[in-house]
Design an enzyme around this catalytic site. Structure first.
Site, PDB file in Angstrom:
ATOM      1  N   GLU A   9       0.833  -1.205   0.000  1.00 31.64           N
ATOM      2  CA  GLU A   9       0.000   0.000   0.000  1.00 31.64           C
ATOM      3  C   GLU A   9       0.867   1.255   0.000  1.00 31.64           C
ATOM      4  OE1 GLU A   9      -3.290  -0.099   2.789  1.00 31.64           O
ATOM      5  OE2 GLU A   9      -2.993  -2.253   3.103  1.00 31.64           O
ATOM      6  N   GLU A  45     -13.231   1.007   7.028  1.00 26.77           N
ATOM      7  CA  GLU A  45     -12.505   2.195   7.452  1.00 26.77           C
ATOM      8  C   GLU A  45     -12.986   3.481   6.770  1.00 26.77           C
ATOM      9  OE1 GLU A  45      -9.470   2.316  10.053  1.00 26.77           O
ATOM     10  OE2 GLU A  45     -11.188   1.026  10.482  1.00 26.77           O
ATOM     11  N   MET A  95     -10.548  -3.987   0.421  1.00 25.03           N
ATOM     12  CA  MET A  95     -10.512  -3.462   1.793  1.00 25.03           C
ATOM     13  C   MET A  95     -11.692  -2.503   2.011  1.00 25.03           C
ATOM     14  SD  MET A  95      -6.393  -3.098   2.448  1.00 25.03           S
ATOM     15  CE  MET A  95      -5.956  -2.377   0.869  1.00 25.03           C
TER      16      MET A  95
END
Length: 428
Positions: free
Chosen positions: A217, A283, A280
């Site tokens: 990342e 968040e 992902m």
């Protein structure tokens, strides 16, 4: 499996009788510490075969059957009513169980402090029967192409005993942060790359990992094609050794999405190269940001629907959080960070402060407010059985490969029961 939302004045005995269950069954399923102190708005899973549905305004036998993937005539038959009989608002219908579909389930686990704590090992034991993959986080790339392994403790034995495949997670973490410079070194130097792949293959063989998972990342945007080419090289090497290869992808909604976390992640290339990917999709609500749902259903759907334009559903594992956050109000950017809380702890906080739990139907997420002993207001968002079921329904609707959890360690017993109710977990 029945998902029940506690109403004002309800007791655990009343709820057990409502579903012809027992107090012990409900307490055990939900791991209730104090069953005599239920919170209004709290969800309970009741371990029964099938479920019940109460008719809402505007419902018809056809729409209810469609909602649950049933034939309306079969639904009428099981409830011993006519297909032409008008339904009454509040009428209870029995919903028979539907066949479970296969799905792969992954969970990351992050040992901290140089050891795998007894509590974390127990969390792995509890989850492993419901997992396809167990993913210790993480094997950290070093600048010379070597790997720094995480503590593994008894995790390999726990995985083996429960038929879970170990996933070797490889990251460009450096001093606790994803490093653009480390990524640049790895992705632009063939000699370091080859050494890294040699070390990955050696580590996978040593610890009996069967999947190698690249979670790189914060890569510079200009390294997008370098990353793609590295993954192609890695896939050739790993396939020759009999390993699967997967990747983690930041939650994008278009190929041109700008931002330092997104631009180097090429959904189409990863979909072509990797055996599967983990999106992902969590968040949105995070410890340093303003209070909101961690994985609201709308943004999650947008990411998954974009991914489906770039790769087949059979390669997509949807990310899901196993935690929530407790924010101190007012939120100040750069101020106090929110505290991570388990769903179990969130309910305890609501009970301790005698406040009701609310549900945001747009975000499909649970929240409440309370005031602490110092007079400070708090806002808490967390997952419950309703929010998890909404995500499972999305997985089934879109035909995804499965679900990947970040991360084990915070208790959420309802989640694992709902996995077994919805899916036949694939064991590799």
């Amino acid at each position: 499996m029945q998902i029940h939302v506690v109403q004002p004045g309800q007791t655990i005995l009343q709820i057990a009788r409502l579903y012809n269950s027992t107090i012990a069954a409900i307490v055990g399923a939900n791991e209730l510490e104090n069953p005599n102190q239920l919170v209004v708005g709290q969800t309970l899973v009741v371990p029964i075969v099938g479920s019940f549905y109460w008719v809402q305004p505007g419902d018809s036998l056809y729409t209810i059957a469609r909602k649950f993937g049933l034939n309306y005539q079969a639904l009428a038959q099981v409830n011993r009513i006519s297909t032409t009989q008008p339904l009454q608002v509040g009428q209870r219908l029995y919903i028979p169980p539907t066949p479970r579909r296969e799905a792969e389930i992954n969970a990351y686990i992050e040992p901290l402090g140089g050891t795998v704590s007894a509590e974390l090992q127990q969390s792995a034991r509890n989850a492993a029967p419901h997992l396809t993959y167990l993913a210790p986080f993480s094997f950290q790339i070093q600048r010379d192409g070597s790997l720094k392994a995480p503590p593994l403790g008894n995790l390999p034995n726990i995985a083996r005993a429960n038929g879970a495949t170990l996933m070797l997670v490889v990251t460009n973490l450096e001093e606790g942060q994803f490093s653009a410079e480390l990524g640049r070194i790895i992705l632009t130097n063939d000699e370091v790359q080859n050494r890294l792949l040699d070390n990955i293959i050696a580590a996978a063989g040593q610890y009996n990992f069967r999947d190698v998972h690249f979670d790189m990342e914060f890569l510079p945007p200009e390294l997008r094609e370098n990353y793609n080419n590295f993954l192609r090289k890695a896939k050739r090497r790993l396939s020759a050794e009999g390993f699967l290869m997967s990747t983690a992808l930041a939650p994008k909604t278009s190929a041109t999405q700008a931002g330092e976390w997104y631009e180097a992640h090429d959904y189409r290339a990863h979909g072509e190269i990797a055996d599967f990917v983990v999106l992902m999709t969590y968040e949105w609500g995070y410890s340093g940001g303003p209070p909101m749902a961690v994985s609201p259903i709308g943004p999650v759907r947008e990411v998954v629907e974009y991914a489906l334009t770039e790769m087949p559903a059979s390669k997509i594992m949807m990310g899901q959080n196993l935690y929530g956050y407790d924010w101190t109000l007012p939120f100040v950017p750069g101020g106090e960070y929110a505290k991570a809380v388990s769903p179990q702890r969130a309910i305890e906080i609501a009970a301790e402060n005698n406040v009701d739990i609310s549900y945001d139907t747009k975000a499909q997420a649970t929240y409440f407010y309370y005031t602490d002993d110092q007079g400070r207001q708090h806002e808490v968002w967390f997952e419950d059985a309703r929010s998890i079921q909404a995500k499972f329904d999305l997985v089934k609707e879109l035909g995804l490969r499965g679900v990947s959890y970040w991360k084990l360690g915070l208790p959420f017993p309802q989640n694992w029961l709902l996995i077994e109710d919805n899916f036949e977990v694939v064991k590799r």
